[in-house]
Scaffold this active site. Sequence first.
Site, PDB file in Angstrom:
ATOM      1  N   THR A  17      65.428  62.498 104.262  1.00 57.57           N
ATOM      2  CA  THR A  17      64.143  63.710 103.757  1.00 57.57           C
ATOM      3  C   THR A  17      63.243  63.529 104.541  1.00 57.57           C
ATOM      4  O   THR A  17      62.745  64.459 105.183  1.00 57.57           O
ATOM      5  CB  THR A  17      64.612  63.609 102.076  1.00 57.57           C
ATOM      6  OG1 THR A  17      65.932  63.388 101.691  1.00 57.57           O
ATOM      7  CG2 THR A  17      63.427  64.107 101.730  1.00 57.57           C
ATOM      8  N   LYS A  33      67.513  72.204 101.663  1.00 58.57           N
ATOM      9  CA  LYS A  33      68.948  71.203 101.231  1.00 58.57           C
ATOM     10  C   LYS A  33      69.841  72.388 100.351  1.00 58.57           C
ATOM     11  O   LYS A  33      69.290  72.731  98.773  1.00 58.57           O
ATOM     12  CB  LYS A  33      67.974  70.618 100.318  1.00 58.57           C
ATOM     13  CG  LYS A  33      69.421  68.831  99.919  1.00 58.57           C
ATOM     14  CD  LYS A  33      68.758  68.376  99.525  1.00 58.57           C
ATOM     15  CE  LYS A  33      69.698  67.074  99.134  1.00 58.57           C
ATOM     16  NZ  LYS A  33      69.801  65.651  99.190  1.00 58.57           N
TER      17      LYS A  33
END
Length: 207
Positions: A17, A33
């Site tokens: 991330t 995402k």
Amino acid sequence: MSRVIVVTGTDTDVGKTVFAAGLAAALRAHYWKPIQAGLTDGTDANSVAGLGVPPDHVLAEAYRLRTPCSPHRAAELDGVAIDEERLALPSVDGTLVVEGAGGALVPVTRDLLFADLFARWRRPVVVVARTALGTINHSLLTIEALRARGVPLLGVAFIGDPVEDSEQTIATIGGVRRLGRLPILPRLDAATLHAAFAEAFDLADLR
């Protein structure tokens, strides 16, 4: 058609991330995402927005699941049926950075792994790997699983302290580009990530 870069990891919590945020910010890209599993500690989309990606460049997830576990099981526990058609890549103006959940072989449903989804998308993938002990095995297994499905690989981005032999071994045996290494930042924010990402990676390798 949007330029798409998919980011996956060798495992959960490897730093993908943070890498995806640094990449999206550096390329002035949109971030998506498709499935967020676990909401108690915030979402990866919120984290990315706090690390330099403009909020209007952060796309809404296709699915937000409460339970923090593999998406297939989180969906079952939440009483949600994942429709694969909702996981088609969105179109944006410019570049889109897409982050998977966990590792490449994490199940999306009982019949679909993230690696299978990447193969359907046919877009280049960056594998994010730790430099810690065990990374050679995890990285090479991930590379092999993606290659077996015909997934194009941009290369491997490492996270952590430098471990020259492991990094080079993965690149050589895996037959992939070694894109760079992002160190663990003692203070992680948009400014420190931007500086570290610019020093660690050549954007020409990621376009």
